[in-house]
Write an enzyme that holds these catalytic residues in place. Structure first.
Site, PDB file in Angstrom:
ATOM      1  N   ASP A 363       0.850  -1.190   0.000  1.00 20.40           N
ATOM      2  CA  ASP A 363       0.000   0.000   0.000  1.00 20.40           C
ATOM      3  C   ASP A 363       0.883   1.236   0.000  1.00 20.40           C
ATOM      4  OD1 ASP A 363      -2.755  -1.061   0.163  1.00 20.40           O
ATOM      5  OD2 ASP A 363      -1.953  -2.001   1.959  1.00 20.40           O
ATOM      6  N   THR A 364       0.702   2.065  -1.026  1.00 20.78           N
ATOM      7  CA  THR A 364       1.647   3.126  -1.339  1.00 20.78           C
ATOM      8  C   THR A 364       0.896   4.244  -2.037  1.00 20.78           C
ATOM      9  OG1 THR A 364       3.408   1.500  -1.641  1.00 20.78           O
ATOM     10  CG2 THR A 364       3.749   3.611  -2.704  1.00 20.78           C
ATOM     11  N   ILE A 365       1.436   5.459  -2.021  1.00 16.14           N
ATOM     12  CA  ILE A 365       0.901   6.523  -2.873  1.00 16.14           C
ATOM     13  C   ILE A 365       1.990   6.965  -3.852  1.00 16.14           C
ATOM     14  CG2 ILE A 365      -0.725   7.312  -1.132  1.00 16.14           C
ATOM     15  CD1 ILE A 365       2.160   9.602  -2.050  1.00 16.14           C
ATOM     16  N   SER A 382       5.397   5.600   1.140  1.00 22.47           N
ATOM     17  CA  SER A 382       4.663   4.422   1.579  1.00 22.47           C
ATOM     18  C   SER A 382       4.920   4.071   3.036  1.00 22.47           C
ATOM     19  CB  SER A 382       5.067   3.229   0.705  1.00 22.47           C
ATOM     20  OG  SER A 382       4.457   2.033   1.127  1.00 22.47           O
ATOM     21  N   MET A 444       1.908   2.522  -8.210  1.00 26.90           N
ATOM     22  CA  MET A 444       2.250   1.942  -6.919  1.00 26.90           C
ATOM     23  C   MET A 444       1.760   0.499  -6.814  1.00 26.90           C
ATOM     24  SD  MET A 444      -0.980   1.818  -5.876  1.00 26.90           S
ATOM     25  CE  MET A 444      -0.791   1.273  -4.197  1.00 26.90           C
TER      26      MET A 444
END
Length: 554
Positions: A363-365, A382, A444
């Site tokens: 889970d990342t932006i 992240s 991502m």
């Protein structure tokens, strides 16, 4: 119908147009974060100021994926120099971390995915400080003002973020400070609920006033060390105070006339470049978008490139990484010859490189900004897995990342855990250039990222898509490292899926707008016309927002 016409007929019809402005564009998976970047540009800031504003705001708005408890990587394109700069702001493990220490705690074989032993020093704030010191034009307090305002006054939670938040309720409930910070009456916020985080506003205010020392020293640092010590960790105030982000030289390869840039190890960007070197050996454009032959080659190229990633990549300060050998066109050609056009490989071996000793989340932006001068920031940030480690420092308003879970506990490998060492990293920003086009992009999603980058480049270079089409185009993803299983989006035609199955691929067909294929953003600067373009992935809540004309002044 000609072959070229047949190929064009299969291209995706995007659900939205490319955004365009002469004054800049900001693209983010959270519209308010993109708008924060636009506000900073309207106040006279440049792309770096705007990226810091967007990232700090997004850490509040999407705590499920990022925040000041995580790491950061960035590529900065300076238009006046026509030059690209790279920043690695991934944190190191505590100095006291070692195999022997973990063994004394009963941890052997594999690190747990969560908890105190997975926490590495957060690098994001050091990344902001390095970016700001070198390139910014506005005070750091100005860049952080939107994030502080939203943390104090609140913001409505977006739909996709609400869904991700709901999946973390159990994790958040297990830690008292996480429960108090991120749950409302024991539940996650629903889409449209207004959420506030005053403790995060206070943490950001200390950074605004003191710079990096407002995080790596003083009250915030003390809170981090206290929660780590309370859970049996070994992080110290010195581990935090001594940490600095590092400027690095980007890696690059060429693909169909485009120059593709990624950051060097300890990240997985090298795998995207290796994939492209392998894919370049095949006429993908002639075969056509979403043809079985093209997808087969890309899936097999992914397996080959990722085998090398696991074998050779770690922290280059602790191991010799054979970067140039891995990225040579000769190695790409050798690897390409291993692809059987009639059969999917169940398992592939890493490259055998002369003179190199071998051993063996998500889970990342991602956000990107182009300003009125054509400067571009390609930035990714992240917590690693969801909210991260599950540990929130008291009164700080943010979760600590679990990036250390990517270390291996097998001795003698490039990625073996050790003190003040950075783990193999998944998050990667990227950049493309050809003629007058300068393009910042990223997609991502854990181990999805390098393979998604290669697909995006192929969509543009092989299939002639614009940046919005390339983000919306159906993707495949293979999150593991062996076997013939691969997930594909439902937009891949049924005939193609049948042909891939006949080749031995075991397909998991997933609906559109599911998270496993990543969320991307892109901006493009046309140096000839001066126009800036932006695109945003419809798989998330985001937007690419153009900067308006300064008709009312700054």
């Amino acid at each position: 119908m000609s072959l070229a016409a047949a190929v064009v007929a299969t291209l995706p019809v995007p659900g939205r147009s490319v955004a365009a402005s002469q004054h800049g564009v900001a693209a983010s998976s959270q519209p308010l974060a993109a708008q924060a970047a636009v506000q900073i540009l309207e106040r006279g800031g440049n792309a770096v100021d705007a990226a810091i504003a967007a990232n700090s705001t997004q850490g509040l708005l999407e705590p499920t994926s990022n925040g000041i408890g995580g790491d950061l990587f960035a590529l900065v394109y300076v238009a006046a120099e026509d030059k690209l700069y790279g920043l690695n702001a991934s944190g190191w493990s505590p100095a006291g971390m070692s195999l022997d220490f973990l063994k004394s705690k009963g941890v052997e074989g594999q690190l747990p995915h969560r908890g105190v032993y997975t926490v590495t020093v957060p690098g994001a704030v050091a990344g902001w400080a390095a970016l700001h010191e070198r390139f910014a034009t506005l005070p750091l307090a100005t860049d952080l003002a939107p994030a502080i305002w939203y943390a104090q006054h609140g913001f409505p939670v977006m739909e996709v973020t609400a869904g991700l938040w709901a999946s973390s309720v159990q994790l958040l409930s297990e830690d008292p400070e996480s429960r108090a910070t991120f749950l409302v009456d024991g539940r996650s916020p629903h889409a449209g609920d207004v959420f506030r985080n005053p403790p995060l506003a206070a943490s950001l205010q200390r950074i605004a006033e003191q710079g990096r020392d407002g995080f790596y020293k003083g009250a915030t640092a003390q809170a981090i060390v206290e929660v780590m010590r309370a859970r049996g960790g070994v992080m110290t105030l010195d581990d935090l105070a001594q940490y600095r982000a590092e400027w690095v030289e980007p890696l690059e390869t060429t693909y169909r006339g485009w120059t593709v840039s990624e950051l060097p190890p300890n990240g997985q960007g090298i795998a995207a470049l290796q994939m492209l070197n392998i894919m370049e050996q095949f006429p993908l454009g002639e075969w056509g978008f979403h043809s079985a032959r093209a997808l087969h080659v890309m899936i097999e190229a992914k397996k080959l490139a990722y085998a090398d990633l696991l074998q050779y990549v770690g922290d280059p300060k602790h191991a010799r990484i054979p970067v140039q050998q891995l990225l040579s066109k000769e190695n790409g050609a050798r690897r390409a010859r291993l692809i059987d056009p009639k059969k999917a490989a169940h398992r592939v071996e890493p490259s055998q490189l002369p003179g190199v000793t071998t051993s063996r989340g998500s889970d990342t932006i991602y956000l990107t900004v182009v300003d009125g001068e054509g400067n571009i920031v390609s930035l990714i940030q992240s917590n690693y897995e969801g909210f991260g480690s599950g540990l929130t420092p008291k009164g700080a308003g943010f979760m600590l990342q679990n990036r250390g879970a990517l270390f291996t506990l097998q001795p003698g490998q490039p990625n073996t855990i050790a003190g003040h060492k950075r783990p193999l990293h998944t998050i990667i920003p990227a950049f493309l250039r050809k003629a007058d086009a300068r393009l910042g992009f990223g997609i991502m999603g854990g181990w999805n990222q390098a393979q998604a980058h290669a697909q995006f480049v192929a969509d543009i270079a092989d299939f002639g898509m614009n940046i919005q089409q390339a983000l919306e185009a159906g993707r495949f993803t293979k999150p593991n490292f062996e076997g013939c299983d691969v997930a594909v989006e439902a937009s891949v035609p049924q005939k193609t899926r049948e042909e891939l199955t006949a080749l031995g691929h075991q397909l998991d067909v997933r609906p559109l707008r599911t998270s496993g294929f990543g969320y991307g953003q892109a901006v493009l600067y046309d140096r000839k016309s001066g126009v800036k373009f932006g695109a945003s992935d419809p798989r998330h809540d985001g937007q690419a927002i153009p900067v308006p004309a300064p008709c009312f002044g700054k």
